[in-house]
Design a protein around this motif. Sequence first.
Motif, mmCIF file in Angstrom:
data_model
loop_
_atom_site.group_PDB
_atom_site.id
_atom_site.type_symbol
_atom_site.label_atom_id
_atom_site.label_comp_id
_atom_site.label_asym_id
_atom_site.label_seq_id
_atom_site.Cartn_x
_atom_site.Cartn_y
_atom_site.Cartn_z
ATOM 1 N N ASP A 59 0.491 -0.888 0.469
ATOM 2 C CA ASP A 59 0.131 -0.106 0.071
ATOM 3 C C ASP A 59 1.100 1.171 0.330
ATOM 4 O OD1 ASP A 59 -1.685 -1.214 0.462
ATOM 5 O OD2 ASP A 59 -2.617 -1.778 2.132
ATOM 6 N N HIS A 60 1.935 1.579 0.876
ATOM 7 C CA HIS A 60 3.056 2.001 1.242
ATOM 8 C C HIS A 60 4.131 2.294 0.702
ATOM 9 C CE1 HIS A 60 -0.542 2.431 4.442
ATOM 10 N NE2 HIS A 60 -0.491 3.294 4.156
ATOM 11 N N GLY A 61 4.567 1.167 -0.347
ATOM 12 C CA GLY A 61 5.676 1.325 -1.053
ATOM 13 C C GLY A 61 7.229 1.686 0.572
ATOM 14 N N VAL A 62 7.236 0.810 1.627
ATOM 15 C CA VAL A 62 8.011 1.105 2.453
ATOM 16 C C VAL A 62 7.876 -0.180 3.528
ATOM 17 C CG1 VAL A 62 9.333 1.859 4.196
ATOM 18 C CG2 VAL A 62 8.496 3.753 2.164
ATOM 19 N N ARG A 63 8.509 -0.615 3.984
ATOM 20 C CA ARG A 63 8.551 -1.598 4.788
ATOM 21 C C ARG A 63 8.481 -1.316 5.976
ATOM 22 N NH1 ARG A 63 7.423 -7.304 4.645
ATOM 23 N NH2 ARG A 63 8.247 -8.955 5.401
ATOM 24 N N PRO A 64 7.545 -1.679 7.162
ATOM 25 C CA PRO A 64 7.356 -0.910 8.410
ATOM 26 C C PRO A 64 8.215 -1.921 9.512
ATOM 27 C CG PRO A 64 5.386 -2.007 7.882
ATOM 28 C CD PRO A 64 6.077 -1.693 6.613
ATOM 29 N N THR A 65 8.302 -1.602 10.456
ATOM 30 C CA THR A 65 9.436 -2.660 11.259
ATOM 31 C C THR A 65 7.481 -3.148 12.317
ATOM 32 O OG1 THR A 65 9.577 -0.793 13.264
ATOM 33 C CG2 THR A 65 10.788 -1.075 11.322
ATOM 34 N N ALA A 66 7.492 -3.487 13.261
ATOM 35 C CA ALA A 66 6.939 -4.614 13.162
ATOM 36 C C ALA A 66 6.511 -3.240 14.697
ATOM 37 C CB ALA A 66 7.195 -5.893 15.326
ATOM 38 N N GLU A 67 7.306 -2.613 15.518
ATOM 39 C CA GLU A 67 6.008 -1.244 16.093
ATOM 40 C C GLU A 67 5.486 -0.421 15.693
ATOM 41 O OE1 GLU A 67 9.788 -2.706 16.229
ATOM 42 O OE2 GLU A 67 10.486 -4.116 18.051
ATOM 43 N N GLU A 68 6.332 -0.234 14.487
ATOM 44 C CA GLU A 68 5.053 0.298 12.977
ATOM 45 C C GLU A 68 4.151 -0.075 13.202
ATOM 46 O OE1 GLU A 68 8.924 3.040 10.999
ATOM 47 O OE2 GLU A 68 8.316 1.680 10.430
ATOM 48 N N LEU A 69 3.530 -1.078 12.766
ATOM 49 C CA LEU A 69 3.094 -2.003 13.097
ATOM 50 C C LEU A 69 1.440 -1.881 14.062
ATOM 51 C CD1 LEU A 69 3.083 -5.353 11.226
ATOM 52 C CD2 LEU A 69 2.485 -2.968 10.157
ATOM 53 N N GLU A 70 2.129 -1.472 15.212
ATOM 54 C CA GLU A 70 1.922 -1.606 16.344
ATOM 55 C C GLU A 70 0.993 -0.698 16.325
ATOM 56 O OE1 GLU A 70 0.184 -1.710 20.422
ATOM 57 O OE2 GLU A 70 3.063 -0.691 19.764
ATOM 58 N N LYS A 71 1.860 0.538 16.049
ATOM 59 C CA LYS A 71 1.507 1.787 16.449
ATOM 60 C C LYS A 71 0.007 1.942 15.706
ATOM 61 C CE LYS A 71 5.051 3.725 18.473
ATOM 62 N NZ LYS A 71 6.927 4.513 17.562
ATOM 63 N N LEU A 72 0.261 1.901 14.770
ATOM 64 C CA LEU A 72 -0.518 1.860 13.691
ATOM 65 C C LEU A 72 -2.012 0.913 14.340
ATOM 66 C CD1 LEU A 72 1.789 2.229 10.103
ATOM 67 C CD2 LEU A 72 -0.137 3.765 10.952
ATOM 68 N N GLU A 73 -2.293 0.204 14.612
ATOM 69 C CA GLU A 73 -3.120 -1.245 15.600
ATOM 70 C C GLU A 73 -3.528 -1.632 13.756
ATOM 71 O OE1 GLU A 73 -6.639 1.535 16.733
ATOM 72 O OE2 GLU A 73 -5.253 2.127 18.612
ATOM 73 N N MET A 74 -2.725 -2.411 13.311
ATOM 74 C CA MET A 74 -2.533 -3.319 12.512
ATOM 75 C C MET A 74 -2.350 -4.499 13.039
ATOM 76 S SD MET A 74 -1.172 -1.647 8.746
ATOM 77 C CE MET A 74 -1.540 -3.650 7.976
ATOM 78 N N ILE A 75 -1.411 -4.418 14.747
ATOM 79 C CA ILE A 75 -1.354 -5.799 14.807
ATOM 80 C C ILE A 75 -1.171 -5.760 16.827
ATOM 81 C CG2 ILE A 75 0.032 -7.245 13.151
ATOM 82 C CD1 ILE A 75 2.543 -5.546 14.764
ATOM 83 N N THR A 76 -1.583 -6.018 17.833
ATOM 84 C CA THR A 76 -1.800 -6.035 18.313
ATOM 85 C C THR A 76 -0.766 -6.321 19.385
ATOM 86 O OG1 THR A 76 -2.232 -8.689 19.222
ATOM 87 C CG2 THR A 76 -3.899 -6.939 18.047
ATOM 88 N N GLU A 77 -0.461 -5.481 20.407
ATOM 89 C CA GLU A 77 0.349 -5.522 21.831
ATOM 90 C C GLU A 77 1.446 -6.858 22.082
ATOM 91 O OE1 GLU A 77 2.304 -3.858 25.744
ATOM 92 O OE2 GLU A 77 0.145 -3.168 24.699
ATOM 93 N N GLU A 78 0.085 -8.017 21.686
ATOM 94 C CA GLU A 78 0.148 -9.082 22.389
ATOM 95 C C GLU A 78 1.701 -9.786 21.401
ATOM 96 O OE1 GLU A 78 -2.613 -8.481 23.048
ATOM 97 O OE2 GLU A 78 -2.595 -8.096 25.253
ATOM 98 N N GLN A 79 1.227 -9.847 19.844
ATOM 99 C CA GLN A 79 1.422 -10.342 18.765
ATOM 100 C C GLN A 79 2.752 -9.811 18.958
ATOM 101 O OE1 GLN A 79 -1.581 -8.778 15.920
ATOM 102 N NE2 GLN A 79 -2.254 -10.735 15.648
ATOM 103 N N LEU A 80 2.986 -8.046 18.732
ATOM 104 C CA LEU A 80 4.390 -7.391 18.890
ATOM 105 C C LEU A 80 4.920 -8.617 20.041
ATOM 106 C CD1 LEU A 80 6.201 -5.822 17.912
ATOM 107 C CD2 LEU A 80 5.072 -3.903 19.244
ATOM 108 N N LYS A 81 4.519 -8.048 21.396
ATOM 109 C CA LYS A 81 5.091 -9.725 21.926
ATOM 110 C C LYS A 81 5.949 -10.725 21.924
ATOM 111 C CE LYS A 81 4.396 -6.501 26.213
ATOM 112 N NZ LYS A 81 3.168 -7.188 27.223
ATOM 113 N N GLU A 82 5.129 -11.541 20.862
ATOM 114 C CA GLU A 82 5.518 -12.926 20.454
ATOM 115 C C GLU A 82 6.046 -12.864 19.280
ATOM 116 O OE1 GLU A 82 5.035 -15.786 21.949
ATOM 117 O OE2 GLU A 82 3.582 -15.150 23.332
ATOM 118 N N TYR A 83 6.289 -11.944 18.553
ATOM 119 C CA TYR A 83 6.700 -11.906 17.219
ATOM 120 C C TYR A 83 8.383 -11.550 17.753
ATOM 121 C CZ TYR A 83 8.593 -10.051 12.943
ATOM 122 O OH TYR A 83 8.929 -9.727 12.022
#
Length: 94
Positions: A64-88
């Motif tokens: 969608d945006h042409g840039v690969r985000p970090t997992a932390e950025e995905l969590e801030k954008l609410e695309m993944i949960t905090e628990e998923q971030l910890k597991e990842y």
Amino acid sequence: MKKMLKKKVKGFTLIEMLVVLGIISILLLLFVPNLSKQKQKIQKDGNAAVVKVVESQMDIYELDHGVRPTAEELEKLEMITEEQLKEYNNAPKE
């Protein structure tokens, strides 16, 4: 005089009960280690699933945006949960 009739009650003897308890104990000793191995396997498979979900979300964001985000950025954008971030972050990287 009345004769008292004794009823013979059939039941389990102490030896029979001890044999049954011994067999049950042996069966439990055989199955408990297998259950713990299954639990570890399920945990490992669950971690692999979380990694796939996070990486899929990274791919979708990149498309969608042409840039690969970090997992932390995905969590801030609410695309993944905090628990998923910890597991990842705790999952072993291949």
